[in-house]
Design an enzyme around this catalytic site. Structure first.
Site, short mmCIF file in Angstrom:
data_model
loop_
_atom_site.label_atom_id
_atom_site.label_comp_id
_atom_site.label_asym_id
_atom_site.label_seq_id
_atom_site.Cartn_x
_atom_site.Cartn_y
_atom_site.Cartn_z
N HIS A 126 20.66 -10.02 -15.96
CA HIS A 126 19.80 -8.81 -16.04
C HIS A 126 19.96 -8.07 -17.37
O HIS A 126 19.23 -7.10 -17.62
CB HIS A 126 20.10 -7.84 -14.90
CG HIS A 126 19.77 -8.40 -13.54
ND1 HIS A 126 18.54 -8.94 -13.24
CD2 HIS A 126 20.51 -8.51 -12.41
CE1 HIS A 126 18.54 -9.36 -11.98
NE2 HIS A 126 19.72 -9.11 -11.46
N HIS A 164 17.60 -12.79 -7.59
CA HIS A 164 16.92 -11.79 -8.42
C HIS A 164 16.34 -12.46 -9.68
O HIS A 164 16.94 -13.40 -10.20
CB HIS A 164 17.90 -10.69 -8.85
CG HIS A 164 18.58 -10.00 -7.71
ND1 HIS A 164 19.82 -10.39 -7.24
CD2 HIS A 164 18.18 -8.96 -6.94
CE1 HIS A 164 20.16 -9.59 -6.23
NE2 HIS A 164 19.19 -8.73 -6.03
N ASP A 242 23.18 -15.49 -4.23
CA ASP A 242 22.80 -14.38 -3.34
C ASP A 242 21.49 -14.64 -2.59
O ASP A 242 21.04 -13.77 -1.84
CB ASP A 242 22.74 -13.05 -4.11
CG ASP A 242 22.12 -13.17 -5.49
OD1 ASP A 242 21.59 -14.25 -5.82
OD2 ASP A 242 22.17 -12.18 -6.25
ZN LIG Z 1 21.32 -11.67 -7.99
#
Ligand SMILES: [Zn+2]
Length: 305
Positions: A126, A164, A242
């Site tokens: 990120h 993500h 995740d």
């Molecule tokens: Zn993640």
């Protein structure tokens, strides 16, 4: 494949607020599962070297590096972005998290290894060129990709299977057509990146409750054709776990066999294309047992390929 796990005890020293899911115990879960599985005799275990400031600057603006250095506290915790914290020892973890990928590149280019799993924290995908975010200080993988480019590697593919979106990695390579970036992610979900694609950017959003069969379809229909045509010399993986069924961070339904399957596919492809090797970086994964099982299934698939 000749496979190493690269880590360092300093990666445990990075601590965030109490009960934060991105905790030192994540690395223990992977190390414990490695021993319990017996796979430790089949992998090399290497200590990550210290990265230097010049390495962070391969992928990040100097203003960000200055900001991180100035923000590091002498005691207590400070917040970088609201959910990413620094403690007095965070720099020690960061320099090894980045250093792991540099060693992996050196070892693979020297033909000492075929694959490496960097079991490090903080994670990285990120972090954009200009900002730390989402538990990530610097984009460890992106720095290693830039480092490999500086060593003469021309075409690099990055596969990101964290739940993500790898928005930081996309940001850093969006204008670089020598890097193919394939990212799957639950959608809509953090970090809420607008889904865009181009010749070297394959974003693959997945609805809530997608499972292993959806992963297989996605790989075969969206990623495999792109990867085959692109013909990377080196494959990087942002390996977040995740998307696991047991991980409460998100709502996908992958299990460890799915991670093993995808890893086998990438290893087979790497051999077919004559790639120099595979470098995988731990990203997310917060249900400790599922994380340990999934990460070791991933490493075992590299070893057995
Ligand atoms: Zn993640």
């Amino acid at each position: 494949m000749r496979t190493a796990i690269i880590s360092h005890p300093h990666c445990r020293k990075h601590k965030m607020i109490d009960d934060h899911p991105e905790c030192p115990e994540r690395l223990d879960a992977i190390a414990d599962r490695l021993l319990a599985s017996g796979l430790d005799i089949a992998v090399q275990q290497k200590q990550a070297p210290k990265a230097q400031r010049e390495h962070y600057l391969l992928a990040h603006d100097e203003a960000l590096v200055n900001h991180v250095e100035r923000t590091l506290p002498l005691e207590g915790l400070v917040s970088l972005d609201g959910d990413t914290w620094l403690c007095p020892d965070s720099q020690k973890a960061v320099e090894r998290a980045v250093g792991a990928g540099l060693l992996a590149v050196d070892e693979i280019l020297a033909d000492n290894l075929d694959a490496a799993f960097c079991s490090v924290r903080p994670p990285g995908h990120h972090a954009t060129r200009a900002t730390s975010a989402g538990f990530c200080v610097y984009n460890n993988l992106a720095i290693a990709v830039k480092y490999a480019q500086s060593k003469g590697v021309k075409r690099i593919a990055i596969v990101d299977f964290d739940v993500h979106h790898g928005n930081g990695t996309q940001d850093i390579f969006i204008d670089d057509d020598s890097v193919l970036f394939c990212s799957l992610f639950q959608y809509p979900f953090y970090p809420n990146t607008a889904v865009e694609n181009n010749a070297t950017l394959v974003n693959s959003p997945l609805p809530i409750a997608s499972d292993g069969s959806d992963l297989k379809a996605l790989y075969e229909q969206q990623w495999l054709p792109k990867l085959s045509v692109f013909q990377p010399e080196l494959i990087f993986i942002s390996a977040g776990f995740d998307a696991h069924l047991e991980d409460d961070m998100a709502s996908l339904k992958f299990v460890e066999d799915d991670y093993a399957w995808l890893t086998e596919q990438l290893a087979t492809l790497s051999k077919q294309l004559g790639c120099k090797g595979i470098i995988s970086y731990l990203e997310g994964g917060y249900a400790l047992s599922a994380l340990g099982r999934s990460a070791i299934a991933h490493v075992k698939a590299l070893v057995d390929s």
